[in-house]
Enzyme design. Structure first.
Site, mmCIF file in Angstrom:
data_model
loop_
_atom_site.group_PDB
_atom_site.id
_atom_site.type_symbol
_atom_site.label_atom_id
_atom_site.label_comp_id
_atom_site.label_asym_id
_atom_site.label_seq_id
_atom_site.Cartn_x
_atom_site.Cartn_y
_atom_site.Cartn_z
ATOM 1 N N ASN A 5 2.539 -7.314 0.439
ATOM 2 C CA ASN A 5 3.088 -8.014 1.598
ATOM 3 C C ASN A 5 4.233 -8.888 1.098
ATOM 4 O OD1 ASN A 5 3.626 -9.605 3.816
ATOM 5 N ND2 ASN A 5 1.668 -10.711 3.775
ATOM 6 N N TRP A 6 5.446 -8.444 1.382
ATOM 7 C CA TRP A 6 6.609 -9.154 0.832
ATOM 8 C C TRP A 6 6.928 -10.434 1.606
ATOM 9 C CZ3 TRP A 6 10.854 -4.830 -0.229
ATOM 10 C CH2 TRP A 6 10.336 -3.926 -1.174
ATOM 11 N N LYS A 7 6.332 -10.611 2.750
ATOM 12 C CA LYS A 7 6.580 -11.785 3.599
ATOM 13 C C LYS A 7 8.088 -11.951 3.853
ATOM 14 C CE LYS A 7 2.348 -13.745 1.833
ATOM 15 N NZ LYS A 7 1.540 -14.927 1.603
ATOM 16 N N HIS A 90 -2.223 -12.139 10.060
ATOM 17 C CA HIS A 90 -2.158 -12.868 8.780
ATOM 18 C C HIS A 90 -2.338 -14.367 9.047
ATOM 19 C CE1 HIS A 90 -0.684 -14.538 5.049
ATOM 20 N NE2 HIS A 90 -0.871 -13.348 4.512
ATOM 21 N N GLU A 92 -0.875 -16.839 7.971
ATOM 22 C CA GLU A 92 0.384 -17.573 8.182
ATOM 23 C C GLU A 92 0.835 -17.445 9.637
ATOM 24 O OE1 GLU A 92 2.479 -15.713 4.969
ATOM 25 O OE2 GLU A 92 1.318 -16.878 3.517
ATOM 26 N N GLU A 160 -8.887 -12.708 3.336
ATOM 27 C CA GLU A 160 -7.981 -13.565 2.580
ATOM 28 C C GLU A 160 -8.340 -15.023 2.830
ATOM 29 O OE1 GLU A 160 -4.035 -11.410 1.821
ATOM 30 O OE2 GLU A 160 -3.881 -12.252 3.809
ATOM 31 N N GLY A 166 -1.399 -17.810 -2.250
ATOM 32 C CA GLY A 166 -0.237 -18.448 -2.874
ATOM 33 C C GLY A 166 -0.557 -19.676 -3.706
ATOM 34 N N SER A 199 -3.727 -14.618 -4.003
ATOM 35 C CA SER A 199 -3.291 -14.808 -5.394
ATOM 36 C C SER A 199 -3.761 -13.704 -6.331
ATOM 37 C CB SER A 199 -3.755 -16.173 -5.927
ATOM 38 O OG SER A 199 -3.203 -17.216 -5.143
ATOM 39 N N GLY A 220 0.386 -10.651 -2.103
ATOM 40 C CA GLY A 220 1.609 -11.312 -1.661
ATOM 41 C C GLY A 220 2.580 -11.466 -2.818
ATOM 42 N N GLY A 221 2.598 -12.650 -3.417
ATOM 43 C CA GLY A 221 3.589 -13.005 -4.443
ATOM 44 C C GLY A 221 3.786 -11.955 -5.532
HETATM 45 C C1 PEP Z 1 -1.088 -12.843 1.362
HETATM 46 O O1 PEP Z 1 -0.592 -13.790 1.932
HETATM 47 O O2 PEP Z 1 -1.349 -11.797 1.979
HETATM 48 C C2 PEP Z 1 -1.358 -13.001 -0.054
HETATM 49 C C3 PEP Z 1 -2.418 -12.435 -0.519
HETATM 50 O O3 PEP Z 1 -0.483 -13.784 -0.772
HETATM 51 P P1 PEP Z 1 -0.598 -14.172 -2.331
HETATM 52 O O4 PEP Z 1 -1.013 -12.920 -3.081
HETATM 53 O O5 PEP Z 1 0.748 -14.640 -2.706
HETATM 54 O O6 PEP Z 1 -1.652 -15.224 -2.421
#
Ligand code: PEP
Length: 239
Positions: A5-7, A90, A92, A160, A166, A199, A220-221
């Protein structure tokens, strides 16, 4: 299944370069690997991924038909652009736009209707976990899905924990196992794919994937770096 997920990251040139690198990630046929770039880059990336095994996804869409909805994309558009999936709910978006599982039902239905699969996100906040309500909160986020008469055969759930996104923090193996079992129990589907997100990195992937009932990861990241993303795919495949 490993989904990136590149956001709201990547300028156009970065997105193209990253997609080109991800298109070359080798993986077993039984591992589904996908990326969800920002909506504006879906079309150029669809061309880059043509002929590759990497799935393309939207980070969000709404369930409405075409019409007067400024700034939105609907499930038909995502599908038309080459998406195989759409992330929905999500944390967010739940936090910023007030999305709830109930308000997301039309989007879930529309995504399934196109033949795409939803990656439906659930997870508790830190305060909810600390007060012992995590299982209840997630069960409440799942239950509306059962009330809409949907055929949920194709749905993918991403658990999640909000406090793990993050932050570099991760739920314990026991907590992940307990939550994934609860998700399947509430859904009434022992075969449901339930991803873990929060994460996930090359460093944490082995531990996360050792938890029973984890079907892969929503990343994500670490998905913004093709080598890290590939290392997470490799961790999944050696589990
Ligand atoms: C996400 O927001 O879907 C996610 C898992 O982000 P991160 O891996 O950066 O925690």
């Amino acid at each position: 299944m490993i989904i990136g997920n590149w956001k709201m990251n990547t300028a156009r040139a970065d997105a193209v370069a990253l997609a080109e690198a991800v298109a070359n990630i080798e993986h077993q046929a039984s591992t589904r690997v996908g990326i969800c770039p920002p909506a504006l880059w879906i079309d150029p990336i669809a061309h880059i991924l043509e002929g590759s095994s990497i799935l393309l996804g939207a980070q969000d869409c709404i369930g409405d038909q075409f019409g007067a909805q400024t700034g939105c994309i609907n499930a038909d558009m995502a599908h038309d652009a080459g998406c195989a999936m759409a992330i929905l709910g999500h944390s967010e978006r739940r936090a910023r736009f007030g999305e709830t599982s109930a308000s997301l039902l039309p989007a879930v239905a529309a995504v399934l209707e196109t033949g795409m699969f939803p990656v439906f996100c659930v997870g508790e906040t830190q305060e909810e976990r600390e007060s012992g309500r995590a299982l209840d909160v997630v069960a409440k986020q799942i239950r509306p899905l059962l009330t809409a008469g949907l055929d949920l055969g194709g749905i993918v759930i991403a658990y999640e924990p909000v406090w793990a996104i993050g932050t570099g923090l991760s739920a314990t193996r026991a907590d992940i196992e307990e939550m994934h079992a609860t998700v399947r129990d509430v859904l009434g589907r022992t075969d449901a794919l339930v991803l873990y997100g929060g994460s996930v990195s090359p460093e944490s992937a082995d531990e996360v994937f050792s938890a029973e009932g984890v079907s892969g990861a929503l990343v994500g990241g670490a998905s913004l770096n093709a080598d890290k993303f590939a290392a997470i795919v490799a961790a999944w495949e050696r589990k």
